[in-house]
Design a protein around this motif. Structure first.
Motif, short mmCIF file in Angstrom:
data_model
loop_
_atom_site.label_atom_id
_atom_site.label_comp_id
_atom_site.label_asym_id
_atom_site.label_seq_id
_atom_site.Cartn_x
_atom_site.Cartn_y
_atom_site.Cartn_z
N PRO A 159 0.82 -1.21 0.00
CA PRO A 159 0.00 0.00 0.00
C PRO A 159 0.85 1.26 0.00
N THR A 160 0.25 2.35 -0.39
CA THR A 160 0.95 3.63 -0.43
C THR A 160 1.29 4.07 0.99
N PRO A 161 2.50 4.56 1.23
CA PRO A 161 2.86 5.00 2.58
C PRO A 161 1.93 6.11 3.06
N ARG A 162 1.69 6.10 4.38
CA ARG A 162 0.88 7.16 4.99
C ARG A 162 1.67 8.47 4.98
N THR A 163 0.97 9.55 4.97
CA THR A 163 1.63 10.86 5.00
C THR A 163 1.16 11.71 6.18
N THR A 164 0.34 11.12 7.05
CA THR A 164 -0.25 11.91 8.14
C THR A 164 0.42 11.68 9.48
N THR A 165 1.40 10.77 9.55
CA THR A 165 2.05 10.50 10.81
C THR A 165 2.87 11.70 11.25
N PRO A 166 2.77 12.10 12.52
CA PRO A 166 3.53 13.26 12.98
C PRO A 166 5.03 13.07 12.82
N ASP A 167 5.72 14.15 12.49
CA ASP A 167 7.17 14.11 12.44
C ASP A 167 7.73 14.05 13.85
N LEU A 168 8.99 13.64 13.95
CA LEU A 168 9.66 13.70 15.23
C LEU A 168 9.84 15.16 15.64
N PRO A 169 9.90 15.43 16.94
CA PRO A 169 10.14 16.81 17.38
C PRO A 169 11.41 17.37 16.75
N GLU A 170 11.40 18.67 16.46
CA GLU A 170 12.54 19.29 15.78
C GLU A 170 13.83 19.16 16.58
N ASP A 171 13.72 19.11 17.91
CA ASP A 171 14.92 19.02 18.74
C ASP A 171 15.24 17.59 19.14
N ALA A 172 14.68 16.60 18.40
CA ALA A 172 14.92 15.20 18.73
C ALA A 172 16.41 14.87 18.60
N ASP A 173 16.91 14.09 19.53
CA ASP A 173 18.33 13.70 19.56
C ASP A 173 18.59 12.68 18.45
N PRO A 174 19.58 12.91 17.56
CA PRO A 174 19.87 11.96 16.50
C PRO A 174 20.61 10.71 16.98
N THR A 175 21.09 10.71 18.23
CA THR A 175 21.77 9.54 18.77
C THR A 175 20.81 8.35 18.83
N PRO A 176 21.27 7.13 18.44
CA PRO A 176 20.39 5.95 18.58
C PRO A 176 19.79 5.87 19.97
N LEU A 177 18.53 5.55 20.04
CA LEU A 177 17.79 5.60 21.30
C LEU A 177 18.48 4.81 22.41
N PHE A 178 18.95 3.61 22.10
CA PHE A 178 19.50 2.75 23.15
C PHE A 178 20.83 3.27 23.70
N LEU A 179 21.46 4.22 23.00
CA LEU A 179 22.74 4.78 23.45
C LEU A 179 22.59 6.10 24.19
N ARG A 180 21.39 6.64 24.26
CA ARG A 180 21.20 7.93 24.94
C ARG A 180 21.17 7.75 26.46
N PRO A 181 21.57 8.76 27.19
CA PRO A 181 21.47 8.66 28.66
C PRO A 181 20.02 8.76 29.11
N PRO A 182 19.65 8.06 30.17
CA PRO A 182 18.27 8.15 30.69
C PRO A 182 18.09 9.46 31.46
N ALA A 183 17.69 10.51 30.75
CA ALA A 183 17.69 11.85 31.34
C ALA A 183 16.30 12.47 31.41
N HIS A 184 15.26 11.68 31.21
CA HIS A 184 13.90 12.23 31.15
C HIS A 184 13.01 11.53 32.17
N PRO A 185 12.84 12.12 33.36
CA PRO A 185 11.98 11.49 34.38
C PRO A 185 10.51 11.59 34.00
N VAL A 186 9.80 10.48 34.16
CA VAL A 186 8.37 10.42 33.82
C VAL A 186 7.63 9.70 34.94
N PRO A 187 6.52 10.27 35.44
CA PRO A 187 5.75 9.60 36.49
C PRO A 187 5.11 8.31 35.99
#
Length: 362
Positions: A45-73
């Motif tokens: 099927p044709t790719p969707r075009t409505t999925t939100p983009d990543l935030p503009e300030d998203a870290d380009p580092t692979p997720l598993f290599l980033r430091p755990p720096a975002h506390p979430v309840p």
């Protein structure tokens, strides 16, 4: 370079393999259960075009290599889990496992609070809004899970990957096993042509002795960057030299000195590309997939350069699209260069497909 679920499971025909870890075993089983030919007869099927983009300030580092720096309840993470699970269609129950793995890769234990009344927090490697965008792109746009978390579990490695770099497949592990079966391989110089993520180069380097070296080439700037990252992560920069360029071009100074040439080149026929799974055809680099009209363009180029690159007695192994390509290459090399090569043969994978061609320089 077949689709993530269309490629057959690796044939570990040379060396005994360790028991796969649960996550890795599930990935292999999922790929096997959805296996088919390298290209579907149905156009995806044709790719969707409505999925939100990543935030503009998203870290380009692979997720598993980033430091755990975002506390979430607790409550916020639980709400995200419910929203994410609600997006999983009944036809894709394996995505629930992907969600668990995403949260496992994205989180780390938070330190205990001295205040027993304080809400329990989770430390994440990305903000929740970024995780939400990553998950939506995986579910709705069929973006490969490996690109979401930034890694692929391959042999005994966790290989960093990103958009623009081919995701290493399980059956390609057999190439490393074949290298390890070559007499005296530990002290030889090896070339990994079209290294991509550098997975093969790193795995081979970890087996080499003090004099052994791997020269890994790739024309893609992104691949060179990711390969260097993986080389440094595993501490084999004294064994692996990454060179940017096309196939043999960056290796003029080691011509005739190589004990072995290894390559998993693009081998999908151009007309088959539109029928690849969306995870592959929409997202993985065409540069690493497209093998030309019959899929042989790059394989034939590699064959042409072998005799001048290898030392006498040197070994080569290529991955191919399967039976017909392998049979053709065995006949082609044995006929055209009968005086230069010996013991040229096709090698089976787990699905009894002639997936590899290997041989020796006379």
């Amino acid at each position: 370079m077949l689709s993530l679920s269309a490629r057959p499971i690796l044939a570990a025909f040379l060396l005994p393999k360790p028991k796969p870890k649960p996550r890795r075993l599930l990935l292999l089983l999922l790929r096997h259960l959805h296996s088919s030919s390298s290209a579907s007869a149905l156009t995806p099927p044709t790719p969707r075009t409505t999925t939100p983009d990543l935030p503009e300030d998203a870290d380009p580092t692979p997720l598993f290599l980033r430091p755990p720096a975002h506390p979430v309840p607790d409550a916020s993470l639980a709400a995200f889990r419910l929203r994410a699970a609600a997006l999983v269609p009944p036809s894709a129950p394996h995505l629930h496992r992907h969600l668990r793995w995403l949260l496992a890769d994205a989180s780390a234990p938070a330190p205990s609070s001295a205040d027993p009344a304080a809400p329990h927090l989770h430390l994440l490697r990305a903000p929740l809004d970024e995780l939400e965008a990553l998950w939506l792109r995986h579910v709705r746009d069929r973006r490969p899970f490996q690109y979401v978390v930034g890694n692929e579990h391959w042999k005994d490695l966790v290989v960093a990957v990103r958009d623009g770099v081919l995701i290493p497949r399980p059956e390609t592990e057999a190439v490393v096993d074949m290298v390890g079966a070559v007499e005296g391989f530990q002290d030889g110089w090896w070339a990994d042509l079209g290294t991509g993520s550098g997975a093969i180069a790193v795995a081979v380097a970890r087996m080499l002795g003090p004099a052994g070296r791997v020269f890994a080439t790739d024309v893609s700037e992104v691949a060179v960057e990711v390969a260097r990252l993986n080389v440094h992560r595993y501490g084999v920069q004294d064994k692996v030299e990454i060179r940017r360029g096309s196939w043999f071009e960056p290796l003029e100074d080691v011509k005739g000195k190589l004990m072995g040439v290894i390559s998993n080149p693009p081998y999908i026929p151009t007309d088959d590309l539109p029928g690849l799974q969306p995870e592959v055809g929409w997202h993985e680099p065409k540069l690493a997939l497209d093998g030309g009209k019959d899929g042989l363009d790059h394989l034939l180029h590699l064959c042409e350069g072998l005799s001048s690159a290898l030392m006498p007695g040197g070994f080569f192994v290529f991955e191919t699209n399967g039976n017909k390509q392998s049979e053709f290459l065995v006949d082609f090399i044995s006929t055209k260069w009968s005086s230069s090569f010996c013991d040229v043969e096709a090698v089976l994978d787990f699905a009894d497909i002639k997936r590899f061609v290997r041989g020796y320089r006379r």
